[in-house]
Design a protein around this motif. Structure first.
Motif, short mmCIF file in Angstrom:
data_model
loop_
_atom_site.label_atom_id
_atom_site.label_comp_id
_atom_site.label_asym_id
_atom_site.label_seq_id
_atom_site.Cartn_x
_atom_site.Cartn_y
_atom_site.Cartn_z
N CYS A 303 0.83 -1.21 0.00
CA CYS A 303 0.00 0.00 0.00
C CYS A 303 0.87 1.26 0.00
O CYS A 303 1.80 1.38 0.80
N ALA A 304 0.57 2.18 -0.91
CA ALA A 304 1.31 3.44 -0.99
C ALA A 304 0.65 4.52 -0.15
O ALA A 304 1.13 5.65 -0.11
N HIS A 305 -0.46 4.20 0.52
CA HIS A 305 -1.17 5.12 1.42
C HIS A 305 -1.65 6.37 0.68
O HIS A 305 -1.55 7.48 1.20
N GLN A 306 -2.14 6.15 -0.53
CA GLN A 306 -2.68 7.26 -1.31
C GLN A 306 -4.20 7.10 -1.45
O GLN A 306 -4.95 7.64 -0.68
N LYS A 307 -4.64 6.30 -2.43
CA LYS A 307 -6.08 6.11 -2.65
C LYS A 307 -6.47 4.64 -2.65
O LYS A 307 -7.56 4.28 -3.07
N GLY A 310 -8.99 0.16 1.70
CA GLY A 310 -8.54 -0.54 2.90
C GLY A 310 -7.26 0.01 3.48
O GLY A 310 -6.57 -0.69 4.25
N CYS A 311 -6.91 1.27 3.16
CA CYS A 311 -5.68 1.86 3.70
C CYS A 311 -5.95 2.38 5.11
O CYS A 311 -6.71 3.34 5.30
N ALA A 312 -5.32 1.77 6.09
CA ALA A 312 -5.53 2.16 7.49
C ALA A 312 -4.92 3.53 7.79
O ALA A 312 -5.42 4.26 8.65
N VAL A 313 -3.87 3.89 7.05
CA VAL A 313 -3.22 5.19 7.28
C VAL A 313 -4.15 6.32 6.83
O VAL A 313 -4.37 7.29 7.56
N ARG A 314 -4.68 6.22 5.59
CA ARG A 314 -5.59 7.26 5.09
C ARG A 314 -6.83 7.36 5.97
O ARG A 314 -7.35 8.46 6.22
N ALA A 315 -7.31 6.22 6.44
CA ALA A 315 -8.50 6.23 7.30
C ALA A 315 -8.23 7.00 8.59
O ALA A 315 -9.07 7.76 9.07
N ALA A 316 -7.02 6.81 9.17
CA ALA A 316 -6.66 7.52 10.40
C ALA A 316 -6.54 9.02 10.15
O ALA A 316 -6.94 9.83 11.00
N ILE A 317 -6.04 9.41 8.98
CA ILE A 317 -5.95 10.83 8.63
C ILE A 317 -7.34 11.42 8.49
O ILE A 317 -7.63 12.51 9.01
#
Length: 372
Positions: A303-307, A310-317
């Motif tokens: 995951c590149a944490h962009q779009k 299921g990206c947990a990082v983007r969800a936390a942001i």
């Protein structure tokens, strides 16, 4: 002035950080140089070193020829990170000549400025790193994360010291909120008025007898003022910062280790404007352990944490649980570590290749071509 004989008072050595339990590597060197005296490097200058065997005045000593800085057409035979730094322990003979460097317990270092890969030692054998940042225009959470990245991999305990808490415009509460992600990684944050002994006394838990702390931070952050307040005298030169941008001048021109009344030692350092990784760091050491944990929870391993779904990082942001600027700095530092790691690997490969070539050039002819 000469250093005392080899039977140096253990209490005096202990007052500048000597440990009674000596590891086998140290003991082997002590046994190999029975006439030598243990001493600690308290100042490092371009021309050499000043060492001490206890609190008080240090002594200028001669270093090994291979440690001397290269000049003219002469190349140095030992890389800078392999030479002594302030905080190192050495063995000195005849009160004037270093004969050995005792192995380090750890070191604080950074990538040196310039195109070629080099490491610059900041201090050796330290227990605590006081990262000093003013509650004025100097306050910068992203720079603090860089300091933590360089510090935590060394094994030393980092403490964030927010100075100038007495300023009318200082907002320690807002600063702590901006540092919440770092503080959640069990990094202590202490706000002080560097000129007030009562508030600086809050640093006492990290300045216990026999321990060594180093102050790091930008020029004008208040490192030398903290040192003077801990000493109770105006020993280190200080100067005011520029009002329009809170930038300071380099009033501290060299690193110096000083014994404190508390029984601890403190190393004051010049301000640092450039903080480059060495390539040996782990990104989690920059206070990013929580982001690393979030990344592990993403649906896709790459995951590149962009779009990505299921990206947990983007969800936390998006939930407001992770500051996007902090995440951006995480990505930037991660790339810098990877680039520095590649440069370090290339440098080590070049050194290994040079060693092989040197051995080949010095082979005996009958070894190289077969006996005749």
């Amino acid at each position: 002035m000469n250093l005392p004989p080899a039977a140096t008072d253990a209490a005096r050595l202990g007052a500048i950080g000597w440990r009674t339990a000596v590891d086998p590597e140290w003991q082997a060197l002590l046994d190999a140089h029975p006439a030598a005296t243990p001493a600690r490097v308290v100042e490092q200058h371009r021309s050499g070193y000043v060492v001490a065997t206890g609190p008080g005045e240090g002594v200028a000593v001669e270093s090994l020829p291979e440690w001397q800085r290269p000049s003219g057409y002469r190349k140095g035979t030992v890389s800078p990170e392999e030479r002594p730094a302030v905080g190192d322990w050495v063995l000195v003979e005849d009160g004037k000549r270093i004969v050995a460097l005792l192995p380090r317990r750890g070191a604080i270092k950074r990538g040196a400025a310039g195109e070629h890969y080099r490491q610059q030692l900041i201090a050796a054998n330290v227990d605590v790193v006081l990262v000093v940042c003013g509650l004025d225009g100097d306050f910068n959470p992203r720079r603090i994360e860089r300091y933590l990245l360089l510090v935590q991999g060394s094994g030393a305990t980092p403490v964030l010291v927010l100075t100038k808490a007495d300023r009318p415009d200082a907002d320690a509460a807002a600063a702590r909120e901006a540092l919440a992600g770092i503080e959640a990684q069990h990094v202590a944050v202490v706000a002080v008025n560097a000129k007030d002994p009562a508030t600086v006394d809050a640093l006492a838990p990290w300045l216990r007898p026999g321990e060594t702390a180093v102050l790091v931070g930008s020029s004008g952050a208040g490192k030398s003022t903290v040192t003077n307040t801990l000493l109770g005298i105006e020993k280190m030169k200080t100067s005011a910062v520029r009002e329009h941008d809170a930038r300071g001048r380099h009033t501290t021109t060299h690193r110096a280790l000083i014994a404190l009344p508390s029984g601890a030692c403190i190393i004051d350092t010049p301000g640092m404007r450039e903080l480059k990784p060495t390539g040996e760091e782990e990104i989690a050491d920059g206070g990013f352990g929580d982001i690393e944990a979030l990344a592990e929870a993403c649906r896709f391993r790459d995951c590149a944490h962009q779009k990505e779904p299921g990206c947990a990082v983007r969800a936390a942001i998006e939930r407001g649980e992770l500051d996007e600027a902090r995440f951006g700095n995480y990505l930037k530092l991660k790339d810098e570590i990877a680039a520095a790691s590649d440069r370090l690997a290339s440098r080590l490969a070049d050194k290994q290749g040079a060693k092989v070539q040197t051995r080949a050039l010095h082979k005996r002819p009958d070894d190289k071509y077969g006996k005749r």
